[in-house]
Structure formats: structure tokens, C-alpha cells
Design an enzyme around this catalytic site. Structure first.
Site, PDB file in Angstrom:
ATOM      1  CD  GLN A   1      37.873  37.559  34.061  1.00 51.15           C
ATOM      2  OE1 GLN A   1      37.347  38.228  33.186  1.00 51.15           O
ATOM      3  NE2 GLN A   1      39.155  37.656  34.356  1.00 51.15           N
ATOM      4  CG  HIS A   2      37.188  39.427  39.315  1.00 54.66           C
ATOM      5  ND1 HIS A   2      38.370  39.569  38.644  1.00 54.66           N
ATOM      6  CD2 HIS A   2      36.273  40.160  38.626  1.00 54.66           C
ATOM      7  CE1 HIS A   2      38.185  40.356  37.591  1.00 54.66           C
ATOM      8  NE2 HIS A   2      36.924  40.714  37.556  1.00 54.66           N
TER       9      HIS A   2
ATOM     10  CG  ASP B   1      33.138  35.708  32.756  1.00 56.20           C
ATOM     11  OD1 ASP B   1      34.124  36.470  32.767  1.00 56.20           O
ATOM     12  OD2 ASP B   1      32.146  35.874  33.497  1.00 56.20           O
TER      13      ASP B   1
END
Length: 466
Positions: free
Chosen positions: A71-72, A226
Site C-alpha cells: 500500500q501507499h 495487501d
């Protein structure tokens, strides 16, 4: 037999599993490494995906595929769809100052109520602020912003059109400019972070909604972050807390209601199934055991044996495991610290025990935060590389004060993506019911004195040297 594929594009590697859509039975799998570093050219993810697919024997017979990913990460594309600069990953902390500025400008409570998050260096919004301030030429060239799993799904789609960028609620909820409650982007917060809101953002698909097809006709799922992928792969429900011990330590819980924690300890993410997935993340997890094993000159099996041979509490020896700064609590410049060293505790076994307990105490604080926020917490599901440690599994229930289940080691993020692909393929209202993984159950008497000792010393760390 209908086959589906699930992809886990993680920080370290890409894994592909191919499963029977009806039963979830594993047919074949493959993997490939990702490069090290906190910024990566997305082309490396694409190359690794191709290598992992080849390692899995190709996609012959696969009817649907979904991607779950780290992520991110900030992926910036220009108007032609080319990558503007290497992606900044979740574990790149250069935007810590930008995060502090964003919180100071708007206020932690306002951020939490708007997005479920309080900005820290991990989140995409802070990376965009950093880009605008430090690389204005790259910021100006950016026509679209997406996340790692979004980019891979878009590449699989193969159209090259920015209009075909899609994402899902779970990954969008980690950007800092999306509300998991309303399901809408907060363009005002995007503009606050990036200085403009005219960039294209991926269309947010609903759970089980198709994202199109590959040029070869394989149906694509919306994918997931995830953590949401792992929860889906494990079949986690209310009361289940997934504790994932990889590069980072992640404590996530399926919840019917959202959270808005202005302290920033809990990140109010969305799940891959339409629920919410409040998460507490630490930067340091498996690497704590790696460091302890390296210090002691032993392998992980011996580290585990040593830890289990020492008494609970390690005779007062306590390790604060902020080895690479920390995200929760938000201390990007902090270092680790060892407290309570005496002649009695100066043994390899005591240090091994302190490392395991320090790792687990940081995660136990996450349990407390979730309970305080009204999230149901009944038992822990222990997954990830460090979950293989018997010392971790046996000491965890004593530190957490709850039963711990250790599923058979597997690729649960990729499995969650495969299950989502089967969901999209079926067109059903809910994901298919697949057989649950075999699990070991660990229970132990709680050891509150271990956490009490950790609480005494966890703030006594020093910043890293310049």
C-alpha cells in the site's frame, strides 16, 4: 476446472498463485524478487510479475486474475502514461516533515474524521506534498497518481489509457485523500497535499466488480491492498485480528464500523469485502529477529530455542525495537534501545527473549488501541515470515492475553487476490467459500509484567545520529 490467479506484489517480491476457482485448491505457483530500496522504478514490478507468472507455468487456463499489493506507494504518471520518477514506497520516510506540516495545517482530528487517517510519512498524500516541495518539475509533469497494485492492474489491462486506471476501497483508503465511509475521494485534501487537484485518480471499484480484461481475455478483479488481501485470503471475520509479521508488523481487524482515531495509532482502512479494516502498523517486525540473530551469530531456529529457554520477562531485560525509526508510535528518527542489562541478564538467551518480547509488546499495544476504539478482538491469526518462529508463536498468547492461531504458512495475500478473482468470475454477491487453512492453536497464561516493563522503557530511546 475453472482457474483463477492471485498476485501479491509486495515490498520484497512478487508471488503468483493459481487456484481452482470453486474449491481454492492450489494448482501451481511462482515467484520473483523485487529490488531493494525505498524507491523503485515500477518497471521492476512488471518484470517481476512476468517472471513470477513464468515460474508458475504461465496463465494457460486462467479465466480471472486480481492483484494485491503493497500500500501507499506513490506512482506518478505523465499525460502519455509514462512513469515520471521512481515510486516512493510506504517505507520511505523522507516525507515525515511533510506529514507533520499537513497535520499542523488541518489538525489531526479533522484528518481522522475526513479519511480515517492522520498523516504520517507512509501515506501517499505526504509523499505528494514532498514531491511538490522538493521536485516541482516532476510534480508539474504528473497527470495521474496511482498505487502499486493500481499500476499493475492497469498494465495488465494493456490499453495505455489513463482513463482505465482503477483501484478498490481498501487501497484507496490508505492514500490520505479518500474516505472509506463515503467511498469518495477528498479532492480538497489532495489539493492541500499536492497543490492541485486536477490530476487523474483511479476509479474506485466496488468489491467483486470487474476491472476489465487483459488483451488475452483474462477477466481482472479490482485488486486490493495487501492487508485487505491477506484478510480475504484467511477468511477473517469479526473478532479475528490478523497479525502479519513481515518487513513491517501489521495488526488488522475486520469491523462493521469505521474508526476515526485522531491519535493516529489506528489507520481506518477499508476491507476488500465492503467492511472496514482498522489497522495498526509498526515499521519493525521480522527485522527485529534478524538483528538479534545477527548480533548473537545464530540462525533463526537457534534464536527461537534460546528465547524459549529464558524466563518470561528476561529478568528485566527489555528491548525497544525501533531499529529503523518507527511508524506507530510516529518516531521516524528514533533508534532501538536495550534496557535493564545486568550480570544476570547478560546472556544470549536473555537477549533472544527480550527481542521476541519487544517485538510482541509493540504489537500488543495495537490490540489495546483497537479494543479502546470498540473494535471486536477475540483471537489473533499469526502470519508472515516471523510467524514461523516457535518462540514468537508460543510467547505471543502470553503477551497478547488471547489465543493465537498460526495457519499453515502460505501466500495469504496472493490467496486473497485469487479468491477475489474467483468472486469476480462468479458474479456472486459474496466471495466463494474456500476451505480454511490448517492451524495450530497456542494458548498461555498472560504475563502482564512483561508489558508493564516494556511500558516503562518504550519512550526512553534516542534519535539517530546525523
Amino acid at each position: 476446472m475453472s482457474l483463477v490467479a492471485g498476485v501479491d506484489s509486495s515490498t520484497q517480491s512478487c508471488t503468483v498463485v493459481i487456484r481452482d476457482a470453486a474449491t481454492g485448491a492450489l494448482v501451481r505457483s511462482g515467484s520473483a524478487k523485487h529490488p531493494d530500496g525505498t524507491e523503485v522504478d515500477p518497471a521492476a514490478w512488471w518484470d517481476a510479475l512476468q517472471a513470477a507468472v513464468a515460474d508458475a507455468g504461465g496463465l494457460d487456463g486462467v479465466e480471472a486474475l486480481a492483484v494485491s499489493g503493497q500500500q501507499h506507494g506513490m506512482v506518478c504518471l505523465d499525460a502519455a502514461g509514462e512513469v515520471v520518477r521512481p515510486a516512493l514506497l510506504w517505507n520511505d520516510t523522507r516525507s515525515a516533515g511533510a506529514a507533520a506540516d499537513l497535520v499542523a495545517e488541518l489538525g489531526a482530528k479533522e484528518w481522522a474524521e475526513a479519511t480515517g487517517l492522520v498523516p504520517v510519512a507512509s501515506f501517499t498524500a505526504t509523499k505528494l506534498r514532498w514531491l511538490a516541495e522538493h521536485e516541482p518539475e516532476h510534480a508539474a509533469a504528473t497527470a495521474a497518481v496511482c498505487l502499486p497494485h493500481d499500476w499493475l492492474t492497469w498494465k495488465l489491462r494493456g490499453t495505455g489509457s489513463l482513463a482505465d486506471l482503477v483501484t478498490d476501497r481498501s487501497d484507496a483508503s490508505g492514500t490520505g485523500y479518500f474516505s472509506g465511509v463515503t467511498g469518495e475521494y477528498r479532492l480538497d485534501l489532495l489539493e492541500r497535499a499536492f497543490g492541485r487537484s486536477d490530476v487523474r485518480l483511479p476509479r474506485v471499484l466496488g468489491p467483486g466488480e470487474a476491472a476489465g480484461r487483459t488483451p488475452d481475455g483474462v477477466l481482472l478483479g479490482p485488486g486490493a491492498g495487501d492487508n485487505a488481501g491477506a484478510a480475504l485470503g484467511l477468511g477473517a471475520g469479526p473478532g479475528d485480528v490478523v497479525v502479519s509479521l513481515g518487513t513491517s508488523g501489521v495488526v488488522s481487524a475486520v469491523s462493521a464500523t469505521p474508526t476515526a482515531d485522531e491519535t493516529g495509532i489506528i489507520a481506518g482502512f477499508a476491507s476488500a469485502t465492503g467492511d472496514h479494516l482498522p489497522i495498526v502498523v509498526t515499521l519493525n517486525a521480522a527485522r527485529v529477529l534478524d538483528a538479534a540473530a545477527r548480533l548473537l551469530g545464530v540462525d533463526h531456529a537457534e534464536l527461537s530455542r534460546l528465547a524459549l529457554s529464558a524466563p518470561a520477562g528476561a529478568d528485566g531485560l527489555a528491548l525497544v525495537p525501533y531499529l529503523e525509526g518507527e511508524r506507530t508510535p510516529n518516531r521516524p528518527d528514533s533508534t532501538g534501545a536495550l534496557h535493564g542489562l545486568t550480570l544476570t541478564s547478560s546472556t544470549p538467551a536473555h537477549l533472544a527473549r527480550a527481542a521476541v518480547e519487544g517485538l510482541l509488546c509493540g504489537l500488543a499495544d495495537a490490540f489495546d488501541a483497537l479494543v479502546a476504539a470498540g473494535v471486536p478482538v477475540r483471537r489473533a491469526l499469526l502470519v508472515g515470515g516471523a510467524a514461523r518462529s516457535d518462540a514468537v508463536a508460543r510467547i505471543a498468547p502470553a503477551v497478547f492475553g488471547r489465543p493465537v492461531l498460526r495457519p499453515t504458512p502460505g501466500e495469504y495475500v496472493a490467496d486473497g487476490a485469487a479468491r477475489q478473482a474467483a468472486w469476480v468470475l462468479s458474479g456472486a454477491e459474496a466471495p466463494p467459500e474456500w476451505a480454511a487453512a490448517d492451524t495450530e492453536v497456542f494458548e498461555a497464561e498472560p504475563t502482564p509484567r512483561v508489558r508493564e516493563r516494556y511500558a516503562q522503557v518504550r519512550d526512553l530511546t534516542a534519535p539517530r545520529l546525523p
